[in-house]
Write an enzyme that holds these catalytic residues in place. Structure first.
Site, PDB file in Angstrom:
ATOM      1  N   GLU A  46       0.860  -1.192   0.000  1.00  0.00           N
ATOM      2  CA  GLU A  46       0.000   0.000   0.000  1.00  0.00           C
ATOM      3  C   GLU A  46       0.894   1.240   0.000  1.00  0.00           C
ATOM      4  O   GLU A  46       1.844   1.329   0.786  1.00  0.00           O
ATOM      5  CB  GLU A  46      -0.910  -0.013   1.233  1.00  0.00           C
ATOM      6  CG  GLU A  46      -1.638   1.287   1.522  1.00  0.00           C
ATOM      7  CD  GLU A  46      -2.489   1.795   0.371  1.00  0.00           C
ATOM      8  OE1 GLU A  46      -2.395   2.995   0.046  1.00  0.00           O
ATOM      9  OE2 GLU A  46      -3.245   0.987  -0.208  1.00  0.00           O
ATOM     10  N   THR A  51      -1.269   4.110   5.992  1.00  0.00           N
ATOM     11  CA  THR A  51      -2.342   3.400   6.678  1.00  0.00           C
ATOM     12  C   THR A  51      -3.099   2.536   5.676  1.00  0.00           C
ATOM     13  O   THR A  51      -3.140   2.841   4.484  1.00  0.00           O
ATOM     14  CB  THR A  51      -3.339   4.367   7.351  1.00  0.00           C
ATOM     15  OG1 THR A  51      -3.906   5.224   6.345  1.00  0.00           O
ATOM     16  CG2 THR A  51      -2.662   5.203   8.418  1.00  0.00           C
ATOM     17  N   GLY A  56     -21.922  17.987 -10.268  1.00  0.00           N
ATOM     18  CA  GLY A  56     -22.185  16.559 -10.242  1.00  0.00           C
ATOM     19  C   GLY A  56     -23.230  16.222  -9.195  1.00  0.00           C
ATOM     20  O   GLY A  56     -23.001  16.425  -7.999  1.00  0.00           O
ATOM     21  N   GLU A  78     -26.107  19.378 -12.430  1.00  0.00           N
ATOM     22  CA  GLU A  78     -26.092  18.018 -12.957  1.00  0.00           C
ATOM     23  C   GLU A  78     -26.432  18.062 -14.439  1.00  0.00           C
ATOM     24  O   GLU A  78     -27.412  18.673 -14.840  1.00  0.00           O
ATOM     25  CB  GLU A  78     -27.098  17.146 -12.200  1.00  0.00           C
ATOM     26  CG  GLU A  78     -27.372  15.784 -12.808  1.00  0.00           C
ATOM     27  CD  GLU A  78     -26.118  14.946 -13.001  1.00  0.00           C
ATOM     28  OE1 GLU A  78     -25.952  14.395 -14.113  1.00  0.00           O
ATOM     29  OE2 GLU A  78     -25.301  14.844 -12.062  1.00  0.00           O
ATOM     30  N   ALA A 112     -17.357  -0.310  -2.086  1.00  0.00           N
ATOM     31  CA  ALA A 112     -16.487  -1.081  -1.197  1.00  0.00           C
ATOM     32  C   ALA A 112     -17.031  -2.480  -0.958  1.00  0.00           C
ATOM     33  O   ALA A 112     -16.266  -3.453  -0.898  1.00  0.00           O
ATOM     34  CB  ALA A 112     -16.322  -0.343   0.136  1.00  0.00           C
ATOM     35  N   HIS A 157     -44.843  -4.677  13.528  1.00  0.00           N
ATOM     36  CA  HIS A 157     -45.575  -3.415  13.425  1.00  0.00           C
ATOM     37  C   HIS A 157     -45.436  -2.646  14.740  1.00  0.00           C
ATOM     38  O   HIS A 157     -45.517  -3.235  15.810  1.00  0.00           O
ATOM     39  CB  HIS A 157     -47.056  -3.694  13.170  1.00  0.00           C
ATOM     40  CG  HIS A 157     -47.909  -2.451  13.200  1.00  0.00           C
ATOM     41  ND1 HIS A 157     -47.968  -1.575  12.142  1.00  0.00           N
ATOM     42  CD2 HIS A 157     -48.713  -1.943  14.176  1.00  0.00           C
ATOM     43  CE1 HIS A 157     -48.788  -0.582  12.455  1.00  0.00           C
ATOM     44  NE2 HIS A 157     -49.247  -0.781  13.686  1.00  0.00           N
TER      45      HIS A 157
END
Length: 469
Positions: free
Chosen positions: A36, A40, A180, A203, A318, A442
């Site tokens: 990586e 972290t 966006g 948008e 993810a 309920h």
């Protein structure tokens, strides 16, 4: 001098997909090296994505709930926002999670190397960090994730943000433009609006969150249109940086010619990180989107090289990456695993939340699928009435011939939690009858999914039955 490591599996990328793949491989008895580039683990999701955004969205929800209390006769007064304290809480949340992931890697005796990796052969990876390390491997899993798309017309200025900048929470602009109207844009609008910014969202398509059905998005639009300026079917044609403001030009029927802002967030999508990995040397070609083609076992065209997460086809989520990571590691360990889910849920953690899974109504129409729809406004829900959450809707689509669930969409409080009953039913091939005959507690918001099935199945009593055609 170059250090050398020999392992069964090297995983390139320590995000949710990467560290999950590494952990699963180690649990299956394989020697693992996890590479990586950051110091972290957790990738974009934990460090500058899902986790910090949800932490800030929770803070925004607290502010909104306090305001809602006035309608119930409970007044908390005007919230006092300590921006440094909020930022500290966000960073502490990230820190605790990354420490936990690091401890899990250590407990599994996974070798961690910080640096940038590049393949030098089918069985070797060169990692450059503080020093250079050569990793010799039997199998590799590429999990390098994605990055925010930049806007070519946007100048380089600290007031023009990507999602990472927005989540840093360094300042609260008086006027914030968000380019966006997807999930990231709408979530950041939620945060900064609660903290006091005036929000404008632009948008290009005809609705915000374009992937979802319009009627599922509508309750959110109804909720925020009085607080945000929302410009759909609108393009940004120019951005000029001045000393006191950023002037932005627009092209759209309802848009102003130009307007000034204190900050601009560019949230127009993400691109896979597949450049400079040495894929060409391996004979692995990417498609037009920069994605790596894989089979259902997550193998690339090179059998001992696997790819998962944002760099392969499918939604950049993810929870998709983690499942793909497990499949890749299990295949490497000799298990007969494949990745072919019926559906993958998507969630916008706005207020109200929007969640959908499976086939949307517009997709069903495009594909020529005959379907029946059960749609329930939350006004009929006793729980929604009692908690002031009537601005919501639950919709389910069923095959007209078999009654099998095709897809579902929910807009309302906790929609992201509620959608999983639909996801499970899709995986199991559940029918309207199965859902309608499942006793739901309920009063709960989950009842609305049962109501949608009852409308199609013909046993709904909390609403008038649909007219027979």
């Amino acid at each position: 001098m170059v250090d050398s490591i020999n392992v069964d599996v090297v995983v390139l990328g320590g995000g949710p997909g990467g560290y999950t793949a590494a952990f699963r491989a180690a649990d299956l008895g394989l020697s693992v090296c996890l590479v990586e580039k950051q110091d972290t683990l957790g990738g974009v999701c934990v460090n500058v994505g899902c986790i910090p955004s949800k932490t800030l969205l929770h803070a925004a929800a607290l502010i909104e709930h306090a305001q809602h209390g006035k309608q119930m006769g409970i007044a908390f007064g005007t919230p006092s926002i300590d921006i440094d304290g909020l930022r500290s809480h966000k960073e502490n949340t990230i820190s605790e999670l990354t420490k936990g992931i690091a401890n899990l890697a250590k407990a599994r005796k996974i070798t961690r190397i910080q640096g940038v990796g590049q393949f030098t052969s089918h069985n070797a990876l060169s990692v450059v960090g503080e020093s250079e390390t050569q990793i010799l491997f039997k199998h590799a899993i590429i999990a390098t994730g994605s990055h925010s798309v930049s806007l070519p017309i946007a100048p380089n200025d600290p007031r023009i943000w990507d999602s990472t900048d927005a989540l840093a929470l360094t300042t609260i602009p008086n006027k914030l433009l968000i380019i966006g109207g997807g999930i990231i844009g709408l979530e950041m609008a939620q945060v900064y609006s609660a903290l006091g910014s005036q929000i404008t969202i632009v948008e290009a398509q005809e609705q915000v969150i374009p992937a979802a059905d319009k009627d599922i998005v509508q309750p959110l639009v109804k909720s925020v249109k009085k607080r945000y300026q929302m410009l759909t079917k609108t393009l940004v044609t120019g951005i000029e940086v001045g000393t006191d403001a950023i002037t932005v030009s627009f092209d759209g029927k309802k848009a102003p010619e130009s307007e000034c802002f204190d900050a601009v967030l560019v949230a127009v999508g993400r691109r896979p990180n597949t450049s400079n990995l040495g894929l060409g040397l391996l004979g692995i070609e990417v498609d037009k989107q920069g994605l790596i083609p894989v089979n259902e076992k997550m193998q690339t065209s090179v059998p001992n090289i696997f790819a998962i997460g944002d760099i392969v086809k499918g939604p950049m989520l993810a929870h998709k990456a983690t499942h793909e990571g497990k499949v890749a590691s299990e295949v490497i360990a000799g298990m007969d695993s494949t990745f072919h889910p019926v559906a993958i849920p998507s969630v916008a953690y706005t207020s109200p939340e929007i969640a959908w899974v499976g086939v949307t109504e517009k997709e069903a129409k495009q594909q020529g699928i005959e379907f029946q729809t059960g749609k329930v406004p939350w006004l009929v829900s006793g729980r929604a009435q009692s908690v002031g959450a009537t601005n919501g809707v639950t919709k389910a689509l069923f095959c007209a011939e078999t009654g099998t669930l095709l897809g579902a969409g929910i807009c309302g409080e906790n929609a992201g939690e509620l959608i999983h009953e639909a996801a499970a039913m899709l995986e199991l091939g559940g029918r309207a009858k199965d859902i309608a005959h499942t006793v739901h507690a309920h009063p709960t918001l989950a009842e609305t999914f049962a109501f949608a099935a009852e409308l199609v199945e013909g046993s709904m009593t909390d609403m008038l039955p649909p007219r027979k055609k």
